[in-house]
Design an enzyme around this catalytic site. Structure first.
Site, PDB file in Angstrom:
ATOM      1  N   GLY A 261       0.820  -1.200   0.000  1.00 41.48           N
ATOM      2  CA  GLY A 261       0.000   0.000   0.000  1.00 41.48           C
ATOM      3  C   GLY A 261       0.849   1.242   0.000  1.00 41.48           C
ATOM      4  O   GLY A 261       2.036   1.176   0.303  1.00 41.48           O
ATOM      5  N   PRO A 263       2.556   4.888   1.018  1.00 44.04           N
ATOM      6  CA  PRO A 263       3.157   5.271   2.282  1.00 44.04           C
ATOM      7  C   PRO A 263       2.121   5.892   3.220  1.00 44.04           C
ATOM      8  O   PRO A 263       1.218   6.585   2.772  1.00 44.04           O
ATOM      9  CB  PRO A 263       4.217   6.304   1.903  1.00 44.04           C
ATOM     10  CG  PRO A 263       4.251   6.380   0.439  1.00 44.04           C
ATOM     11  CD  PRO A 263       3.179   5.545  -0.130  1.00 44.04           C
ATOM     12  N   LYS A 267       0.761   0.311   7.259  1.00 48.46           N
ATOM     13  CA  LYS A 267       1.252  -1.059   7.146  1.00 48.46           C
ATOM     14  C   LYS A 267       2.042  -1.434   8.390  1.00 48.46           C
ATOM     15  O   LYS A 267       1.850  -2.507   8.969  1.00 48.46           O
ATOM     16  CB  LYS A 267       2.147  -1.195   5.906  1.00 48.46           C
ATOM     17  CG  LYS A 267       1.437  -0.901   4.608  1.00 48.46           C
ATOM     18  CD  LYS A 267       2.342  -1.051   3.423  1.00 48.46           C
ATOM     19  CE  LYS A 267       3.398   0.031   3.329  1.00 48.46           C
ATOM     20  NZ  LYS A 267       2.857   1.344   2.978  1.00 48.46           N
ATOM     21  N   GLU A 485      -5.720  32.455 -11.456  1.00 47.48           N
ATOM     22  CA  GLU A 485      -6.550  31.611 -10.579  1.00 47.48           C
ATOM     23  C   GLU A 485      -8.029  31.771 -10.910  1.00 47.48           C
ATOM     24  O   GLU A 485      -8.781  30.791 -10.899  1.00 47.48           O
ATOM     25  CB  GLU A 485      -6.283  31.935  -9.110  1.00 47.48           C
ATOM     26  CG  GLU A 485      -4.836  31.777  -8.660  1.00 47.48           C
ATOM     27  CD  GLU A 485      -4.219  30.435  -9.030  1.00 47.48           C
ATOM     28  OE1 GLU A 485      -4.957  29.457  -9.237  1.00 47.48           O
ATOM     29  OE2 GLU A 485      -2.978  30.371  -9.137  1.00 47.48           O
TER      30      GLU A 485
HETATM   31  C1  NHX Z   1       8.554  30.465  -9.118  1.00 48.77           C
HETATM   32  N1  NHX Z   1       6.308  29.709  -8.957  1.00 48.77           N
HETATM   33  O1  NHX Z   1       9.066  29.448  -8.695  1.00 48.77           O
HETATM   34  C2  NHX Z   1       7.158  30.824  -8.672  1.00 48.77           C
HETATM   35  C3  NHX Z   1       7.162  31.080  -7.193  1.00 48.77           C
HETATM   36  C4  NHX Z   1       0.733  31.264 -12.037  1.00 48.77           C
HETATM   37  C5  NHX Z   1       0.546  32.529 -10.023  1.00 48.77           C
HETATM   38  N2  NHX Z   1       9.144  31.236  -9.967  1.00 48.77           N
HETATM   39  O2  NHX Z   1      -0.821  27.057 -11.493  1.00 48.77           O
HETATM   40  O3  NHX Z   1       2.831  29.005  -8.551  1.00 48.77           O
HETATM   41  O4  NHX Z   1       5.455  30.587 -10.793  1.00 48.77           O
HETATM   42  O5  NHX Z   1      -3.064  27.662 -10.437  1.00 48.77           O
HETATM   43  C6  NHX Z   1      11.626  28.102 -12.535  1.00 48.77           C
HETATM   44  C7  NHX Z   1      10.958  28.972 -13.414  1.00 48.77           C
HETATM   45  C8  NHX Z   1       7.490  26.752 -10.643  1.00 48.77           C
HETATM   46  C9  NHX Z   1      10.927  27.342 -11.644  1.00 48.77           C
HETATM   47  C10 NHX Z   1       9.609  29.026 -13.375  1.00 48.77           C
HETATM   48  C11 NHX Z   1       8.858  26.644 -10.665  1.00 48.77           C
HETATM   49  C12 NHX Z   1       7.542  28.358 -12.430  1.00 48.77           C
HETATM   50  C13 NHX Z   1       0.450  27.669  -9.629  1.00 48.77           C
HETATM   51  C14 NHX Z   1       5.413  27.712 -11.517  1.00 48.77           C
HETATM   52  C15 NHX Z   1       0.515  30.120  -9.823  1.00 48.77           C
HETATM   53  N3  NHX Z   1      -1.911  27.763  -9.779  1.00 48.77           N
HETATM   54  N4  NHX Z   1       3.492  28.519 -10.608  1.00 48.77           N
HETATM   55  C16 NHX Z   1      -0.802  27.455 -10.380  1.00 48.77           C
HETATM   56  C17 NHX Z   1       2.582  28.800  -9.715  1.00 48.77           C
HETATM   57  C18 NHX Z   1       5.550  29.670 -10.060  1.00 48.77           C
HETATM   58  C19 NHX Z   1       6.856  27.606 -11.518  1.00 48.77           C
HETATM   59  C20 NHX Z   1       9.580  27.406 -11.588  1.00 48.77           C
HETATM   60  C21 NHX Z   1       8.911  28.272 -12.465  1.00 48.77           C
HETATM   61  C22 NHX Z   1       1.085  31.285 -10.581  1.00 48.77           C
HETATM   62  C23 NHX Z   1       1.191  28.826 -10.220  1.00 48.77           C
HETATM   63  C24 NHX Z   1       4.879  28.342 -10.307  1.00 48.77           C
HETATM   64 ZN    ZN Z   2      -2.529  27.397 -12.469  1.00 53.25          ZN
END
Ligand code: NHX
Ligand code: ZN
EC number: 3.4.24.-
Length: 683
Positions: A261, A263, A267, A485
């Site tokens: 199962g 984690p 178990k 959102e």
């Molecule tokens: C970031 N995260 O890490 C930011 C904090 C569209 C408002 N730069 O889909 O949080 O933007 O519905 C490198 C480059 C993650 C790494 C770009 C890791 C982008 C979540 C995406 C909301 N909600 N997206 C969503 C979200 C982001 C991400 C990354 C990156 C946003 C969205 C992460």
């Molecule tokens: Zn999104």
């Protein structure tokens, strides 16, 4: 350092006698002392010894013609060596004798004042000796005697211990002692001697034994949910308690059962409950305990475990995380580093076959990936039963909540049913975590009781991570996030099969800047329509950015990743694409022995890629279409979000009106409004 072998017996004694706190450093200290003694004493046990002597004695030795040779060392003292036959014939040389009675290397040391004085005395003594010899001899004989050579003192130069490289020797010894200490410490956790984890227990199993003296206070009553698994495992307990009932009919008692199962589903807890319930000895061990950096240790531990178990039969052996050793053999044939693991597994297989099925040893093992286990482990006669321990369903979660809520001080508004409904996909461990987190949150808020709101915040926190209100977000970014959102919310609202929305937030949490949370329906299978609508809703965020700003951002990374994976699964695994066809390239066996890559041709590969693209493109267009049609409502939602930061189902309903294809009652029943969710969390 070869004196170490002499020390070994005392080491072992130290191990047996646990009353004396035996420390490995004592041994090193002792070794060092012995070595230094040997170095400085210039002799040792059985080696040459020296005895100080006087001129008077030396004079006598010369006159008795007992001297074999004289060494003058560093012009400082003389070493007088006695002839071997004299040593063994004359009692005065008794102390020079060796135990073997044949050799003689001991000598006298005479410390003279000056070398000249010594030489003069020596010459004189030798002359006198010759004179004494000539008494009563013929002139010819006299001449011969006078001409025979006397014992000439030989000068030798000896460096002292320190000059003679003794210092570097000492350094070298210190270094090697240090190295040994380090090596011992690496392998030796805990005090010397038989204790688990010490140097002398490599081959011993590390199994923890629970029996009458060490009570396990977990019983089946403490295991909420898992009714089928409990029933199945209770039977095993019964096998051990009343074996006659089964064997009298000619049946054989099974040897093992595998708990499978995800984690956190309990178990290990189940196994503990078996221990508490069965009243037989219970050996508990983790699969990784078998693995050590030494060759053959795993196998010998398995052997030891089974030997102990057979002595205590009837009993239960529990091996947690058995995949650590039970992974299919020969899979990573290239690394070659698996030999040790394979030996361990082979030993386990042998041992399980080795004892008769009625010997009263039952083996329980837990894993979260039964499919990667070696097939030989799963065949009948070994782990012939698989007990699946799944994620809890609604009712089970309720029961689990009730168990974990017991120790908490609860406010009256805590609604277990609502909590259970709000936590689909949570494991027992997650629920325990929610309850604990809720209590901590309530304590931080200086409450006397844990309220419903604390629980809901705890759920949010476990789903989405820690809130990070302090994160600085510019107004423009906030607008993009809000529209992203709101896009999810709008699109999912308008789709027939999308999951019902619970909450939309633009408060940064964990790694994400905002989120739209749904309450997934708990179902066993998903239809094509449901998957499709889910994809459209997931793309709603990016679509909203596109429609509203005409400019897209990296924020959709997580969404796109999810959609892409889902689309590939639909096409290549679930046979949901017309062009690719009703076939699946999924491999549930986990054996990729014959394939070094994808199980389809280059052409199919291209087709799959193309179809996935088409699928996602059309879903994306659909999402944009929905948003364009409802642009006014989207704007309203986004502004509401920017205003309030958190938005619930009711807020969306107020803007959009009831869902066009409202699914009956289920969603409305658990409206979060009645649970005090209106306010954003203030954590
Ligand atoms: C970031 N995260 O890490 C930011 C904090 C569209 C408002 N730069 O889909 O949080 O933007 O519905 C490198 C480059 C993650 C790494 C770009 C890791 C982008 C979540 C995406 C909301 N909600 N997206 C969503 C979200 C982001 C991400 C990354 C990156 C946003 C969205 C992460
Ligand atoms: Zn999104």
């Amino acid at each position: 350092m070869d004196k170490q072998t002499n020390q070994k017996p005392s080491l072992k004694n130290g191990g047996n006698n646990r009353k004396v706190r035996f420390n490995i450093y004592w041994v090193y200290g002792l070794l060092l002392l012995v070595f230094l003694y040997l170095q400085f004493s210039g002799g040792g046990f059985g080696g040459p010894r020296s005895f100080d002597t006087t001129w008077h004695a030396v004079d006598k030795m010369i006159k008795q013609d007992d001297v074999a040779k004289i060494l003058v060392v560093n012009n400082a003292f003389a070493e007088v060596y006695i002839k071997t036959e004299s040593v063994y014939q004359k009692p005065e040389y008794e102390k020079l004798r060796n135990a073997d009675g044949h050799t003689n290397s001991s000598y006298y040391v005479y410390k003279f004042l000056t070398i000249e004085d010594f030489q003069k005395k020596l010459e004189q003594a030798q002359q006198e000796a010759k004179m004494a010899d000539t008494v009563g001899k013929s002139p010819l004989q006299k001449q011969q005697i006078m001409q025979t050579p006397v014992v000439e003192p030989e000068p030798v130069v000896r460096k002292s211990f320190w000059e003679d490289g003794g210092f570097s020797m000492l350094l070298w010894i210190l270094f090697s002692v240090l190295m040994m200490v380090m090596i011992f410490r690496m392998f030796n956790r805990g005090p010397m001697g038989g204790g688990a984890g010490s140097v002398f227990s490599f081959g011993k199993s590390k199994a923890q034994l629970y029996d009458k003296d060490t009570r396990v206070n977990v019983t089946f009553k403490d295991v909420a949910g898992l009714d089928e698994a409990k029933e199945e495992i209770m039977e095993i307990v019964d096998f051990l308690k009343n074996p006659k009932r089964y064997t009298s009919l000619g049946g054989k008692i099974p040897k093992g059962a595998l708990l499978v199962g995800p984690p956190g589903t309990g178990k290990t807890l189940l196994a503990k409950a078996v221990a508490g319930e069965a009243q037989v000895p219970f050996f508990s061990m983790s699969g990784s305990d078998f693995v050590e950096m030494f060759v053959g240790v795993g196998a010998s531990r398995v052997r030891d475990l089974f030997r102990n178990a057979k002595e205590k039969a009837p009993c239960i052996i529990f091996i947690d995380e058995i995949d650590a050793i039970g992974r299919a053999r020969g899979k990573n044939a290239f690394t070659g580093a698996n030999d040790e693991r394979e030996n361990t597994l082979n030993q386990l297989l042998t041992e399980m076959d080795g004892f008769g099925s009625n010997s009263g040893v039952i083996i329980l093992a837990a894993t979260n990936r039964a499919e990667i286990l070696d097939k030989a482990l799963l065949r009948a006669g070994r782990f012939d039963r698989q007990i699946s321990v799944d994620l809890p369903e609604m009712e089970e979660r309720k029961a689990i909540f009730n168990v974990h809520l017991k120790p908490l001080k609860l406010a009256k508004d805590v609604d277990v049913v609502f909590l259970a409904k709000q936590t689909p996909g949570f494991s027992g461990a997650d629920i325990a975590n929610v309850c604990n987190e809720a209590a901590l949150i309530a304590a931080r808020r200086n409450k006397k009781e844990v309220e419903m709101k604390d629980f809901l915040d705890a759920v949010d926190r476990i789903v989405g991570g820690l809130e990070r209100r302090s994160k600085i977000i510019s107004p423009e970014e906030k607008k993009v996030i809000a529209y992203h959102e709101a896009g999810h919310a709008s699109v999912s609202w308008m789709l027939r099969y999308a999951n019902p929305l619970v909450k939309v937030t633009i408060v940064p949490r964990g790694k994400s800047l905002g989120a739209a949370w749904y309450l997934p329906e708990e179902r066993q299978i998903t239809t094509l329509e449901q998957m499709h609508d889910e994809m459209v809703a997931t793309l709603g965020g990016r679509a909203s950015e596109d429609v509203v700003f005409g400019r897209i951002s990296t924020g959709a990374l997580n969404d796109l990743e999810k959609v892409t994976k889902q689309a590939y699964a639909m096409v290549a695994y679930f046979g949901m694409n017309k062009e690719v066809g009703t076939l699946s390239y999924y491999d549930s066996t986990g054996e990729q022995e014959y394939s070094f890559g994808k199980p389809y041709s280059e052409k199919t590969s291209e087709l799959i890629d193309k179809e996935v693209r088409k699928m996602i493109d059309s879903a994306y267009e659909e999402a944009k279409e929905i948003l364009r049609m409802n642009r006014d409502k989207l704007d309203k939602l986004a502004h509401l979000l920017m205003d309030k930061e958190v938005m619930f189902r009711e807020d969306v309903e107020a803007v959009f009106g009831p869902r066009p294809f409202s699914t009956e009652g289920a969603a409305e029943e658990m409206s979060p409004g009645e649970a005090g969710l209106e306010q954003p969390s203030d954590l």
